[in-house]
Design an enzyme around this catalytic site. Structure first.
Site, PDB file in Angstrom:
ATOM      1  N   ARG A  21     -34.318 -18.712  85.749  1.00 19.55           N
ATOM      2  CA  ARG A  21     -33.238 -18.145  84.939  1.00 19.55           C
ATOM      3  C   ARG A  21     -33.386 -16.622  84.806  1.00 19.55           C
ATOM      4  O   ARG A  21     -32.395 -15.903  84.657  1.00 19.55           O
ATOM      5  CB  ARG A  21     -33.216 -18.793  83.558  1.00 19.55           C
ATOM      6  CG  ARG A  21     -32.742 -20.239  83.571  1.00 19.55           C
ATOM      7  CD  ARG A  21     -32.405 -20.731  82.181  1.00 19.55           C
ATOM      8  NE  ARG A  21     -33.594 -20.821  81.332  1.00 19.55           N
ATOM      9  CZ  ARG A  21     -34.340 -21.906  81.210  1.00 19.55           C
ATOM     10  NH1 ARG A  21     -34.039 -22.998  81.905  1.00 19.55           N
ATOM     11  NH2 ARG A  21     -35.394 -21.916  80.414  1.00 19.55           N
ATOM     12  N   SER A  38     -42.100 -33.305  85.452  1.00 18.90           N
ATOM     13  CA  SER A  38     -41.250 -33.223  84.263  1.00 18.90           C
ATOM     14  C   SER A  38     -40.906 -34.610  83.715  1.00 18.90           C
ATOM     15  O   SER A  38     -39.743 -34.919  83.447  1.00 18.90           O
ATOM     16  CB  SER A  38     -39.964 -32.458  84.596  1.00 18.90           C
ATOM     17  OG  SER A  38     -39.240 -32.153  83.427  1.00 18.90           O
ATOM     18  N   ASN A  41     -44.002 -37.874  79.080  1.00 14.95           N
ATOM     19  CA  ASN A  41     -45.291 -38.526  78.822  1.00 14.95           C
ATOM     20  C   ASN A  41     -45.409 -39.015  77.383  1.00 14.95           C
ATOM     21  O   ASN A  41     -46.127 -39.970  77.100  1.00 14.95           O
ATOM     22  CB  ASN A  41     -46.465 -37.612  79.204  1.00 14.95           C
ATOM     23  CG  ASN A  41     -46.325 -36.211  78.654  1.00 14.95           C
ATOM     24  OD1 ASN A  41     -45.390 -35.922  77.923  1.00 14.95           O
ATOM     25  ND2 ASN A  41     -47.249 -35.350  79.017  1.00 14.95           N
ATOM     26  N   CYS A  42     -44.708 -38.372  76.456  1.00 11.78           N
ATOM     27  CA  CYS A  42     -44.748 -38.854  75.071  1.00 11.78           C
ATOM     28  C   CYS A  42     -43.986 -40.158  74.891  1.00 11.78           C
ATOM     29  O   CYS A  42     -44.140 -40.833  73.870  1.00 11.78           O
ATOM     30  CB  CYS A  42     -44.172 -37.795  74.123  1.00 11.78           C
ATOM     31  SG  CYS A  42     -45.147 -36.279  74.054  1.00 11.78           S
ATOM     32  N   ILE A 285     -53.177 -14.340  86.990  1.00 16.69           N
ATOM     33  CA  ILE A 285     -53.227 -15.793  86.767  1.00 16.69           C
ATOM     34  C   ILE A 285     -52.969 -16.079  85.289  1.00 16.69           C
ATOM     35  O   ILE A 285     -53.641 -15.524  84.411  1.00 16.69           O
ATOM     36  CB  ILE A 285     -54.579 -16.384  87.196  1.00 16.69           C
ATOM     37  CG1 ILE A 285     -54.853 -16.096  88.673  1.00 16.69           C
ATOM     38  CG2 ILE A 285     -54.602 -17.888  86.938  1.00 16.69           C
ATOM     39  CD1 ILE A 285     -56.192 -16.620  89.170  1.00 16.69           C
ATOM     40  N   TYR A 286     -52.033 -16.942  85.037  1.00 11.70           N
ATOM     41  CA  TYR A 286     -51.677 -17.371  83.682  1.00 11.70           C
ATOM     42  C   TYR A 286     -52.069 -18.850  83.528  1.00 11.70           C
ATOM     43  O   TYR A 286     -52.196 -19.584  84.510  1.00 11.70           O
ATOM     44  CB  TYR A 286     -50.182 -17.207  83.440  1.00 11.70           C
ATOM     45  CG  TYR A 286     -49.701 -15.772  83.405  1.00 11.70           C
ATOM     46  CD1 TYR A 286     -49.339 -15.169  82.207  1.00 11.70           C
ATOM     47  CD2 TYR A 286     -49.614 -15.012  84.584  1.00 11.70           C
ATOM     48  CE1 TYR A 286     -48.898 -13.846  82.170  1.00 11.70           C
ATOM     49  CE2 TYR A 286     -49.180 -13.693  84.565  1.00 11.70           C
ATOM     50  CZ  TYR A 286     -48.828 -13.128  83.355  1.00 11.70           C
ATOM     51  OH  TYR A 286     -48.403 -11.809  83.317  1.00 11.70           O
ATOM     52  N   LYS A 441     -32.989 -32.243  43.773  1.00 14.47           N
ATOM     53  CA  LYS A 441     -34.309 -31.640  43.876  1.00 14.47           C
ATOM     54  C   LYS A 441     -35.005 -32.324  45.051  1.00 14.47           C
ATOM     55  O   LYS A 441     -35.567 -33.411  44.912  1.00 14.47           O
ATOM     56  CB  LYS A 441     -35.107 -31.837  42.590  1.00 14.47           C
ATOM     57  CG  LYS A 441     -34.505 -31.140  41.371  1.00 14.47           C
ATOM     58  CD  LYS A 441     -35.313 -31.441  40.118  1.00 14.47           C
ATOM     59  CE  LYS A 441     -34.703 -30.791  38.891  1.00 14.47           C
ATOM     60  NZ  LYS A 441     -35.449 -31.127  37.641  1.00 14.47           N
TER      61      LYS A 441
END
Length: 834
Positions: A21, A38, A41-42, A285-286, A441
């Site tokens: 993007r 992608s 996994n949850c 590198i990240y 409340k």
């Protein structure tokens, strides 16, 4: 420019999409060792349990979609095996067996990069347990793991499963194994489920999960596993478990070997070190996701959190910075949420055990509020534990449990923490209100109000763990609930003075002693403290009230057997379908069913509504009472025994968290004029642990049983020592419980005399005299009693207080409470307190 990404799930996939993007001309390649990118996994546990039925819904993107939508080259079954930082290349092993990739690439090839993002995630921790290589032992990380587990259940017709580890995945899988029809046991090395929350909050989860039929073995570990062919024998530190399959869910380890091999800096636990731009010690590198070491937002210490939210944010930040931006990751707050059957558990920020460990100054409060306006049908109690700075009121963390509304309250508090809010700020939040959704409340406002009252000195708190140290001789302990609430269960040593009568009974309260006040959730206790404080008393309110205390008592046991659903006092009755609208004892279908909604009401509200309905019902009519209080089913059953009505059982309602108890007015044995059923049973309550009193009690109980009388013996406090096994049991206990155990006699053979004990010599003498006079020993009397059908009941509340575990009692003893004992008492013509 070319960016290479290792790992195509969560952080890696997010980074790739963000890069495209921001830069339409960049070459982007994703290397994924597995066959899916992608994926959700949850959501994997919910496919196994059948909540998600279409397996395609687990895959959010495919390589083809990435190519079409983003022009990104995604290579599944391609494993990065080494990184050459100097040449800026990655060596890749092509694992694809089909023709497509083999025609394009060699089996091992090199891929160059200008920028590299590491997002390999974390793998399930494989503990070095003998036998863990069995085909019946599983882990759950990816879609193939999911299919393997589901296929095993279906093909092998599995009936039972054990789970090693009580974290989020372990709890979610317990629910989904149950949904799949399996008996489930969770084995957890620590004394609680769900490590990010505190023990006192986890106890509510323990109680709920056990109520759903899951066996919890807490404070226990697995030593070895034996595959017996058709099942597994799991040998524990204490005992053993048999199950058709075992899921290892004991934590994760970072997949950081690639980073280590190429010389990138790792933290002490093996996670990759990054700066706040997600750069590693190599500027090109990240690293993002579960593999990286992060900064804790609250403490600024280094930490590691395996959560999807932070991973996705980190992927976006890395992409921004690669494209010339200046995005910063400000730290992980640890906001998390999970579903435990009908209960939702959420937390954010600091927990108490971490605050204690780090020496952070804090205070805490418990608030129990309705999830929405209590007068609108279907409200559930929602409990919030809030940690705050004792000086400034700054919110440090929160943990929440409940059936509905937990997620949005935790999100509000998480946002408040992120922006440095105080309790005073919580009181000012203008949150959405309409009766179906909240209260004027809101529970978040209420948490703020309570803390504000503490900070401004309007009230003093004490907590559930302070109760054991309160001495009734040096302090006044008052329960300001109604008499009906008090009769259904109370904290020992607290005297019932209902709030409505408090002002008229102030003369009974010693002003020279501190006063400790409790109610159901803390609100009436606060009002009582204001009355007392303004009249010169040193008053303290129990934070969270009886609701929090009783939840902790009900959930703190280390080990619990699977609860057996009750089918009521009438052995011929079975749980009826709550949808049935015409029934009656005659079976002619002429009596009507009355539906009562008691959801959201606290004890004794449901029983009082039931009483009103029965007063207006005709004999034989059936009452369907819907409740959200987990204890209501037991209360309703005890009430029916006391009033001569027939308990038909409890079923789950159509809404989550709702149970429907069925009661038929009247029974074959009619109600006595005073509302109490008659009977000739005998009821013994043993408070004493003296040998002579125990002998006398069992002699009378055996005589009663010999006369054909239904006989029950209820053991509480010191009387519990009579039922203890003589041998020491290896049961994990806290310090106070262990101290109690050392001071108390272990079993009937160690009991002393009430008079002339002479350090145990008297007990030995009386046993000698009994033997010489042909009087059976206490142990023989106890065996005879059980053989003759005498019911031995141990007070579960007293056991919790005195630190006695069920495993320490002799076989054949039942667990019960005050309502259970009273139900027996009212079926008897004699109750004897010893």
């Amino acid at each position: 420019m070319k960016t290479l990404i290792i790992g195509g799930v969560a952080g890696g996939a997010t980074a790739a999409a963000r890069l495209r993007r921001l830069d339409e001309g960049m070459e982007i390649v994703i290397l994924e060792r597995g066959g899916y990118v992608s994926f959700a996994n949850c959501g994997l546990p919910y496919y196994i349990g059948g909540e998600i039925q279409d397996k395609s819904r687990l895959t959010l993107q495919t390589p083809e979609n990435f190519k079409i939508q983003f022009d990104i080259d995604v290579r599944i079954f391609n494993e990065a095996i080494s990184i050459d930082r100097e040449r800026k290349t990655v060596t890749v092993r092509n694992l694809q067996k089909g023709e497509t990739y083999e025609k394009i690439y060699e089996k091992i090839y090199e891929e160059s990069y200008d920028k590299l993002i590491l997002s390999p995630g974390a793998a399930p921790l494989r503990l070095p347990i003998p036998g863990a290589d069995s085909e019946r032992v599983f882990t759950l990380r990816n879609i193939p793991d999911t299919y393997s587990i589901k296929n095993f259940i279906e093909q092998k017709k599995a009936k039972s499963a054990a789970i090693l580890g009580g974290g989020a995945i372990g709890v979610e899988m317990a629910e989904n194994f149950k949904r799949a029809g399996l008996d489930v046991t969770i084995i957890e090395l620590t004394d609680q489920l769900i490590a990010p929350i505190d023990f006192d909050v986890a106890c509510a989860v323990h109680k709920h999960v056990r109520g759903k039929g899951v066996r919890l073995l807490l404070g226990n570990g697995v030593k070895s596993i034996e595959d017996l062919g058709g099942t597994l024998k799991i040998i524990l530190d204490e005992g053993e478990v048999f199950a058709d399959m075992l899921l290892l869910s004991a934590g994760v380890r970072p997949e950081s070997q690639l980073a280590k091999d190429c010389g990138l800096e790792l933290g002490p636990r093996g996670f990759i070190v990054t700066d706040d731009h997600m750069r590693t010690t190599d500027p090109d590198i990240y690293a993002v996701g579960d593999v990286v070491e992060v900064t804790d937002f609250m403490t600024r210490n280094k930490s590691a959190v395996a959560l999807a939210g932070p991973a996705n944010k980190q992927g976006r930040i890395a992409a921004d910075n690669i494209c010339g931006g200046n995005s910063v990751y400000t730290g992980t707050q640890g906001s998390s949420i999970l579903k435990a059957f009908d209960m939702t558990v959420a937390s954010t920020g600091l927990n108490e055990k971490t605050a204690k460990r780090l020496g952070i100054k804090y205070e805490k409060s418990f608030t129990v509020s309705a999830s929405h306006a209590s007068y609108y049908p279907g409200a559930f109690n929602l409990t919030i534990k809030t940690l705050f700075d004792a000086d400034t009121g700054k919110i440090l963390g929160a943990q929440l449990t409940g059936i509905e509304g937990v997620d949005k309250r935790c999100d509000v508090i998480a946002a408040a923490i992120r922006f440095g809010a105080t309790a005073y700020d919580l009181t000012k939040l203008e949150l959405c209100y309409a009766p179906p959704y909240s209260s004027a409340k809101d529970p978040v406002n209420m948490a703020g109000f309570v803390i504000e009252n503490l900070l401004t000195g309007k009230v003093k708190n004490f907590h559930w763990h302070d109760i054991a140290a309160l001495d009734p001789q040096n302090a006044t302990l008052i329960d300001v609930r109604t008499e009906a609430e008090f009769s259904m269960g109370a904290i020992p040593n607290f005297v019932n003075i209902p709030l409505g009568g408090l002002r008229g009974r102030l003369g009974e309260i010693d002003k020279s002693k501190p006063v400790y006040v409790m109610c159901q959730v803390g609100l009436r206790g606060y009002i009582a403290c204001r009355i007392l404080t303004q009249r010169g008393y040193d008053a303290h309110n129990l934070s969270g009230g009886y609701a929090v205390w009783s939840a902790i008592q009900g959930g703190r046991a280390k080990t619990a057997e699977i609860p057996v659903p009750s089918h009521g006092g009438n052995s011929a009755a079975s749980p009826a379908d709550p949808k049935t609208k015409s029934t009656g004892p005659s079976g002619q279908g002429t009596e009507k069913t009355i539906a009562i909604n008691a959801c959201g009401l606290q004890c004794p509200g449901p029983v009082m509504k039931l009483s009103d309905a029965l007063n207006s019902a005709a004999d034989g009519d059936v009452i369907d009472i819907s409740t959200t209080d987990p204890a209501s089913a037991g209360d309703v059953e005890a009430y029916c025994k006391r009033t001569g009505n027939t308990f038909l059982g409890t079923t789950e309602g159509e809404r989550k968290g709702v149970s429907v108890s069925r009661v038929r007015k009247g029974s074959e044995e009619r109600v006595c004029p005073n509302g109490v059923r008659g009977g000739n049973g005998k009821n013994f309550i043993l408070f004493s642990g003296d040998l002579d009193k125990a002998v006398a009690a069992f002699i009378m109980a055996n005589a009663s049983a010999a006369m054909g009388r239904k006989t029950s013996m209820f053991f509480t406090f010191w009387g519990l020592n009579i039922l203890r096994k003589s041998q020491k049991m290896n049961v994990s206990k806290d310090f106070m419980s262990s101290l109690f155990a050392k001071m108390m006699p272990r079993g009937s053979k160690k009991l002393g005399l009430s008079k002339m004990n002479f350090a145990g010599l008297g007990a030995k003498m009386i046993r000698f005299v009994m033997k010489s006079k042909n009087v059976d020993s206490l142990e023989m009397l106890m065996k005879q009693a059980m053989d003759n059908g005498v019911e031995l009941v141990a007070c579960s509340m007293s056991m919790d207080i005195m630190g006695i575990a069920k495993e320490e009692l002799i076989d054949g003893v039942k667990m019960g409470g005050a309502a259970y004992m009273l139900a027996h008492a009212e079926e008897s013509d004699m109750s004897l307190f010893i």
